[in-house]
Design a protein around this motif. Structure first.
Motif, short mmCIF file in Angstrom:
data_model
loop_
_atom_site.label_atom_id
_atom_site.label_comp_id
_atom_site.label_asym_id
_atom_site.label_seq_id
_atom_site.Cartn_x
_atom_site.Cartn_y
_atom_site.Cartn_z
N THR A 161 -9.72 -3.14 -35.40
CA THR A 161 -9.94 -1.98 -34.53
C THR A 161 -8.90 -0.91 -34.89
O THR A 161 -7.96 -1.19 -35.65
CB THR A 161 -9.76 -2.36 -33.05
OG1 THR A 161 -8.39 -2.75 -32.86
CG2 THR A 161 -10.69 -3.49 -32.63
N GLY A 162 -9.03 0.27 -34.31
CA GLY A 162 -8.04 1.32 -34.55
C GLY A 162 -6.66 0.86 -34.10
O GLY A 162 -5.65 1.08 -34.78
N SER A 163 -6.63 0.22 -32.95
CA SER A 163 -5.37 -0.26 -32.40
C SER A 163 -4.73 -1.30 -33.33
O SER A 163 -3.54 -1.23 -33.66
CB SER A 163 -5.65 -0.85 -31.00
OG SER A 163 -4.64 -1.71 -30.61
N GLN A 164 -5.52 -2.24 -33.80
CA GLN A 164 -4.99 -3.26 -34.72
C GLN A 164 -4.54 -2.66 -36.05
O GLN A 164 -3.71 -3.23 -36.75
CB GLN A 164 -6.07 -4.33 -34.99
CG GLN A 164 -6.37 -5.22 -33.79
CD GLN A 164 -7.52 -6.16 -34.08
OE1 GLN A 164 -8.48 -5.81 -34.75
NE2 GLN A 164 -7.44 -7.37 -33.55
N ILE B 228 -1.73 5.23 -34.01
CA ILE B 228 -1.08 5.60 -32.74
C ILE B 228 -1.43 7.05 -32.42
O ILE B 228 -1.29 7.93 -33.29
CB ILE B 228 0.46 5.45 -32.82
CG1 ILE B 228 0.87 4.14 -33.51
CG2 ILE B 228 1.09 5.59 -31.44
CD1 ILE B 228 0.45 2.87 -32.84
N THR B 229 -1.88 7.29 -31.20
CA THR B 229 -2.35 8.63 -30.84
C THR B 229 -1.67 9.17 -29.58
O THR B 229 -0.98 8.42 -28.86
CB THR B 229 -3.87 8.61 -30.55
OG1 THR B 229 -4.10 7.97 -29.28
CG2 THR B 229 -4.66 7.88 -31.63
N THR B 230 -1.94 10.44 -29.31
CA THR B 230 -1.55 11.00 -28.02
C THR B 230 -2.40 10.29 -26.95
O THR B 230 -3.35 9.57 -27.28
CB THR B 230 -1.85 12.51 -27.97
OG1 THR B 230 -3.26 12.69 -28.20
CG2 THR B 230 -1.06 13.28 -29.01
N VAL C 27 -4.75 3.94 -30.44
CA VAL C 27 -4.12 3.42 -29.22
C VAL C 27 -2.95 4.34 -28.88
O VAL C 27 -2.25 4.81 -29.78
CB VAL C 27 -3.66 1.95 -29.41
CG1 VAL C 27 -2.59 1.81 -30.49
CG2 VAL C 27 -3.20 1.33 -28.10
N SER C 28 -2.78 4.64 -27.59
CA SER C 28 -1.69 5.53 -27.20
C SER C 28 -0.38 4.75 -27.10
O SER C 28 -0.39 3.51 -27.13
CB SER C 28 -1.99 6.18 -25.85
OG SER C 28 -1.92 5.19 -24.84
N GLU C 29 0.71 5.48 -26.95
CA GLU C 29 2.01 4.79 -26.81
C GLU C 29 2.07 4.00 -25.51
O GLU C 29 2.90 3.12 -25.36
CB GLU C 29 3.14 5.82 -26.91
CG GLU C 29 3.29 6.30 -28.35
CD GLU C 29 4.24 7.48 -28.51
OE1 GLU C 29 5.09 7.42 -29.42
OE2 GLU C 29 4.11 8.44 -27.73
N GLN C 30 1.16 4.33 -24.60
CA GLN C 30 1.08 3.56 -23.34
C GLN C 30 0.14 2.35 -23.51
O GLN C 30 -0.23 1.70 -22.54
CB GLN C 30 0.56 4.45 -22.20
CG GLN C 30 1.48 5.59 -21.77
CD GLN C 30 1.53 6.74 -22.77
OE1 GLN C 30 0.52 7.09 -23.38
NE2 GLN C 30 2.71 7.31 -22.96
N ASN C 31 -0.28 2.11 -24.75
CA ASN C 31 -1.13 0.95 -25.06
C ASN C 31 -2.57 1.07 -24.54
O ASN C 31 -3.22 0.06 -24.28
CB ASN C 31 -0.50 -0.32 -24.51
CG ASN C 31 -0.39 -1.37 -25.60
OD1 ASN C 31 -0.70 -1.09 -26.76
ND2 ASN C 31 0.02 -2.57 -25.24
N GLU C 32 -3.03 2.29 -24.37
CA GLU C 32 -4.41 2.50 -23.92
C GLU C 32 -5.28 2.86 -25.12
O GLU C 32 -4.84 3.57 -26.03
CB GLU C 32 -4.47 3.66 -22.90
CG GLU C 32 -3.70 3.41 -21.62
CD GLU C 32 -4.33 2.35 -20.72
OE1 GLU C 32 -5.41 1.82 -21.05
OE2 GLU C 32 -3.71 2.02 -19.69
#
Ligand SMILES: Nc1ncnc2c1ncn2[C@@H]1O[C@H](COP(=O)(O)OP(=O)(O)O)[C@@H](O)[C@H]1O
Ligand SMILES: N[C@@H](CC(=O)OP(=O)(O)O)C(=O)O
Length: 277
Positions: A96-99, A103-105, A139-144
């Protein structure tokens, strides 16, 4: 060693049978290159169907939940492609993008990439696997879970190419489309349209900012002077397509050794502000 990033949009994976064709294209790339990353979008129409589904449940869905839902389209594509590749004996793993470390806003549905930390992708490449990455998401820095806005998979591909080729110059991203390249007008609407063999980043930006939905302008702005882009057909594989680069880039490769900068490219264009990707 250079890593080739190749991107397949929704048209290339429009039906289950298309995944076999895409797997064969990837196979032909692996025969020439050792390290290949494939970025895939949702199957044609899938993202629209997910958005409509959300609207049937809620007229104005919470943005966090909207992103959670629409990222499913790309998850379907990456897993199906990994299965099609396994079927023909290729080692591949989907992410996935997160994996993938995109890292995004935190602005849901219109997030911008602020960093790429592709540790798992690199591990997979080092183990001689093809890494298959879900475009359009991070995935954001808040892990969303976040999404990059419609057409965002093109930007995923360029951002990954930059991150994976920090030690190398002149990497290329190939975008596989249902047309042979970029034309002076949409070839599906006008059969007399003529194809460009080469465009500068500025020319390509002009064309896409004017509304040609062939490539996301943000991806071109991010690639400028760092990554060469090739738009080509997934149907006619013998056509070299359209290359987007700079003249100097093509003529004198060493010119760019000193000017390459690993920081995000900063450019402000009318109608488009690109500070991050
Ligand atoms: N100037 C142009 N040159 C080429 N294609 C264009 C242009 N303007 C619009 N298009 C359209 O862009 C589409 C992009 O190809 P497609 O395979 O659908 O991309 P993807 O699946 O990656 O979103 C083409 O089908 C074509 O109709
Ligand atoms: N699936 C997303 C992301 C994307 O980039 O798609 P495509 O590569 O097919 O334009 C969308 O429909 O917006």
């Amino acid at each position: 060693m250079k890593t080739l990033v190749i991107k397949f949009g929704g048209a290339a994976v429009a039906s289950p049978a298309c995944f076999d064709h895409v797997a064969e294209i990837v196979k032909s790339k692996i025969e020439k290159k050792k390290r290949v990353v494939v970025v895939v979008s949702a199957m044609k129409g899938a993202t629209d169907r997910l958005i409509n589904l959300a609207k049937e449940v809620h007229p104005n869905p919470p943005k966090r939940e909207y992103d959670m839902l629409v990222t499913v389209g790309e998850r379907i594509s990456i897993s199906l492609l990994a299965m099609a590749m396994d079927k023909i004996g290729l080692q591949a793993k989907s992410f996935t993008g997160s994996q993938s470390g995109i890292i995004t806003t935190s602005s849901h549905s219109e997030a911008r990439i602020i960093a790429v930390k592709p540790h798992r992708i690199e591990k997979s490449l080092n183990e001689s696997q093809v890494a298959i990455v879900a475009g359009f998401q991070g995935v954001s820095e808040q892990n969303e879970i976040t999404t990059l806005g419609r057409g965002g998979s093109d930007t995923t591909a360029v951002a990954l190419a930059i991150a994976l080729n920090r030690e190398n110059f002149f990497s290329e991203v190939e975008f596989y489309k249902d047309v042979r390249g970029i034309y002076d007008r949409d070839p599906h609407l006008d059969k007399t349209a003529s194809k460009y063999d080469f465009l500068s980043y500025e020319e390509a930006l002009k064309i896409t900012l004017a509304g040609a939905k062939i490539l996301h302008p943000r991806a071109i702005a991010l690639a400028k002077d760092r990554v060469r882009l090739r738009i080509r057909s997934f149907i006619d594989l013998n056509d070299d397509g359209t290359v987007i680069g700079s003249d100097a880039y093509l003529k004198e490769e060493t010119l760019f050794y000193e000017s390459l900068d690993p920081r995000p490219y900063q450019v402000s264009l009318k109608g488009l502000k690109v500070g991050q990707c």
